[in-house]
Design a protein around this motif. Structure first.
Motif, PDB file in Angstrom:
ATOM      1  N   VAL A 188       6.827  -1.759  -6.259  1.00  0.00           N
ATOM      2  CA  VAL A 188       6.822  -2.262  -4.887  1.00  0.00           C
ATOM      3  C   VAL A 188       5.660  -3.223  -4.703  1.00  0.00           C
ATOM      4  CG1 VAL A 188       6.786  -1.648  -2.445  1.00  0.00           C
ATOM      5  CG2 VAL A 188       7.778  -0.061  -4.113  1.00  0.00           C
ATOM      6  N   SER A 189       5.953  -4.408  -4.190  1.00  0.00           N
ATOM      7  CA  SER A 189       4.938  -5.424  -3.914  1.00  0.00           C
ATOM      8  C   SER A 189       4.856  -5.678  -2.416  1.00  0.00           C
ATOM      9  CB  SER A 189       5.271  -6.741  -4.623  1.00  0.00           C
ATOM     10  OG  SER A 189       5.429  -6.551  -6.013  1.00  0.00           O
ATOM     11  N   LYS A 190       3.715  -6.154  -1.970  1.00  0.00           N
ATOM     12  CA  LYS A 190       3.566  -6.496  -0.557  1.00  0.00           C
ATOM     13  C   LYS A 190       4.471  -7.673  -0.201  1.00  0.00           C
ATOM     14  CE  LYS A 190       0.281  -3.636   0.813  1.00  0.00           C
ATOM     15  NZ  LYS A 190       0.466  -2.648   1.898  1.00  0.00           N
ATOM     16  N   GLU A 191       4.557  -8.665  -1.111  1.00  0.00           N
ATOM     17  CA  GLU A 191       5.403  -9.831  -0.863  1.00  0.00           C
ATOM     18  C   GLU A 191       6.098 -10.238  -2.156  1.00  0.00           C
ATOM     19  OE1 GLU A 191       2.693 -12.638   0.680  1.00  0.00           O
ATOM     20  OE2 GLU A 191       1.649 -12.966  -1.205  1.00  0.00           O
ATOM     21  N   LYS A 192       7.172 -10.987  -2.041  1.00  0.00           N
ATOM     22  CA  LYS A 192       7.959 -11.397  -3.192  1.00  0.00           C
ATOM     23  C   LYS A 192       7.096 -12.186  -4.177  1.00  0.00           C
ATOM     24  CE  LYS A 192      12.476 -13.394  -4.261  1.00  0.00           C
ATOM     25  NZ  LYS A 192      13.677 -14.068  -3.685  1.00  0.00           N
ATOM     26  N   GLY A 194       4.504 -11.040  -5.714  1.00  0.00           N
ATOM     27  CA  GLY A 194       3.152 -10.496  -5.775  1.00  0.00           C
ATOM     28  C   GLY A 194       3.046  -9.342  -6.769  1.00  0.00           C
ATOM     29  N   PRO A 196       2.527  -5.632  -8.027  1.00  0.00           N
ATOM     30  CA  PRO A 196       2.888  -4.375  -7.371  1.00  0.00           C
ATOM     31  C   PRO A 196       1.663  -3.559  -6.974  1.00  0.00           C
ATOM     32  CG  PRO A 196       3.300  -4.234  -9.731  1.00  0.00           C
ATOM     33  CD  PRO A 196       2.945  -5.658  -9.445  1.00  0.00           C
ATOM     34  N   GLY A 216      12.379  -5.282  -8.416  1.00  0.00           N
ATOM     35  CA  GLY A 216      11.245  -5.019  -7.548  1.00  0.00           C
ATOM     36  C   GLY A 216      11.616  -5.005  -6.076  1.00  0.00           C
ATOM     37  N   TYR A 218      10.032  -5.666  -2.285  1.00  0.00           N
ATOM     38  CA  TYR A 218       8.878  -6.252  -1.614  1.00  0.00           C
ATOM     39  C   TYR A 218       8.964  -5.972  -0.120  1.00  0.00           C
ATOM     40  CZ  TYR A 218      12.071 -10.215  -0.787  1.00  0.00           C
ATOM     41  OH  TYR A 218      13.133 -11.003  -0.425  1.00  0.00           O
ATOM     42  N   TYR A 220       7.225  -7.593   2.656  1.00  0.00           N
ATOM     43  CA  TYR A 220       7.198  -8.666   3.642  1.00  0.00           C
ATOM     44  C   TYR A 220       7.821  -9.962   3.117  1.00  0.00           C
ATOM     45  CZ  TYR A 220       3.737  -5.671   5.931  1.00  0.00           C
ATOM     46  OH  TYR A 220       3.092  -4.607   6.513  1.00  0.00           O
ATOM     47  N   GLU A 221       8.446 -10.696   4.013  1.00  0.00           N
ATOM     48  CA  GLU A 221       8.892 -12.055   3.737  1.00  0.00           C
ATOM     49  C   GLU A 221       7.687 -12.994   3.851  1.00  0.00           C
ATOM     50  OE1 GLU A 221      11.741 -12.759   2.661  1.00  0.00           O
ATOM     51  OE2 GLU A 221      13.168 -11.248   3.400  1.00  0.00           O
ATOM     52  N   SER A 227      10.994  -7.473   4.962  1.00  0.00           N
ATOM     53  CA  SER A 227      12.149  -7.894   4.176  1.00  0.00           C
ATOM     54  C   SER A 227      13.389  -7.161   4.678  1.00  0.00           C
ATOM     55  CB  SER A 227      11.925  -7.588   2.695  1.00  0.00           C
ATOM     56  OG  SER A 227      11.853  -6.180   2.482  1.00  0.00           O
TER      57      SER A 227
END
Length: 237
Positions: A188-192, A194, A196, A216, A218, A220-221, A227
């Motif tokens: 899991v990442s904060k943003e695409k 990024g 993890p 993955g 993510y 936030y957009e 997302s």
């Protein structure tokens, strides 16, 4: 025990979680419940349950046959019981004690756990005892989680846990040590794009080696909004 700071977070007319300054919840609780994919026929247990957020989400999202929730800290357990009572969770049975001492009355299909992420003596040490227990492996190590899961899962039963990516080797080795084969992992990442910040791992008791690395997730957009998958995850009817 100071209960003056108790309050309820309302998600809908049927789901209330008791929170305090010491025992709250974050995105990882929703991610774990979502990742677990519990079934209606499952006998489920949530280790290190805290105020009961994951157990509550499991019942509301999947309505499994029965749910146990295990919590060792007195205040968190009190919040767990208040969450259960306010949300009217008839299938939830709360156990006040150490996961190392827990033994379900019958073998389980699924165990979830959002354990302490930090090895004792590493990172910034939390000031309060509650934070130390929740964030550092003072009372519960990843090996303890896997050992307790191995004792309670049926053959083919699943253990789903969250942890930090830097603990990947520790998690996989601990699972295998107690005959729980890692089968599925998602970062899991904060943003695409990024790096993890969290991982979700599923292991099956007695399974053969073969692990799927899922795409993955993510949060936030680029515009700062959640997302689409996170919006779906947070929508609780």
């Amino acid at each position: 025990m100071n209960c003056d700071d108790f309050k309820f977070e309302k998600f809908n007319d049927k789901l209330f979680v008791c929170v305090s300054g010491e025992h709250r919840f974050g995105t990882d609780a929703f991610l774990l419940a979502y990742f677990s994919q519990a079934r209606r026929k499952d006998l489920v247990c949530d280790f290190c349950s805290g105020n009961g957020i994951v157990a509550l989400l499991l019942e509301k999202l999947y309505s499994p046959k029965k749910i146990y929730a295990v919590e060792i800290q007195d205040k968190a357990f009190c919040q767990l019981e208040k969450s259960k009572e306010r949300s009217k969770l008839l299938k939830l049975e709360a156990f006040h004690g150490d996961i190392k001492d827990f033994k379900a009355s019958e073998e389980l299909d699924l165990i979830t756990c959002n354990p302490p992420y930090k090895v004792t003596g590493t990172g910034i040490i939390s000031e309060s005892d509650a934070d130390k227990i929740a964030r550092h492996e003072t009372l519960c190590r990843i090996e303890d989680v896997c050992c307790a899961a191995g004792k309670n899962l049926k053959f083919g039963g699943r253990l789903c846990i969250t942890n930090r990516p830097e603990r990947l080797a520790d998690v996989l080795c601990a699972m295998r040590e107690y005959k729980i084969e890692p089968k599925r992992i998602r970062f899991v990442s904060k943003e695409k794009g990024g790096a993890p910040w969290l991982m979700l791992v599923e292991g099956k008791k007695g399974a053969k080696p073969f692990m799927t690395v899922e795409k993955g997730l993510y949060v936030y957009e680029a515009n700062g909004e959640y997302s689409e998958e996170m919006k779906q995850l947070y929508s609780i009817d």
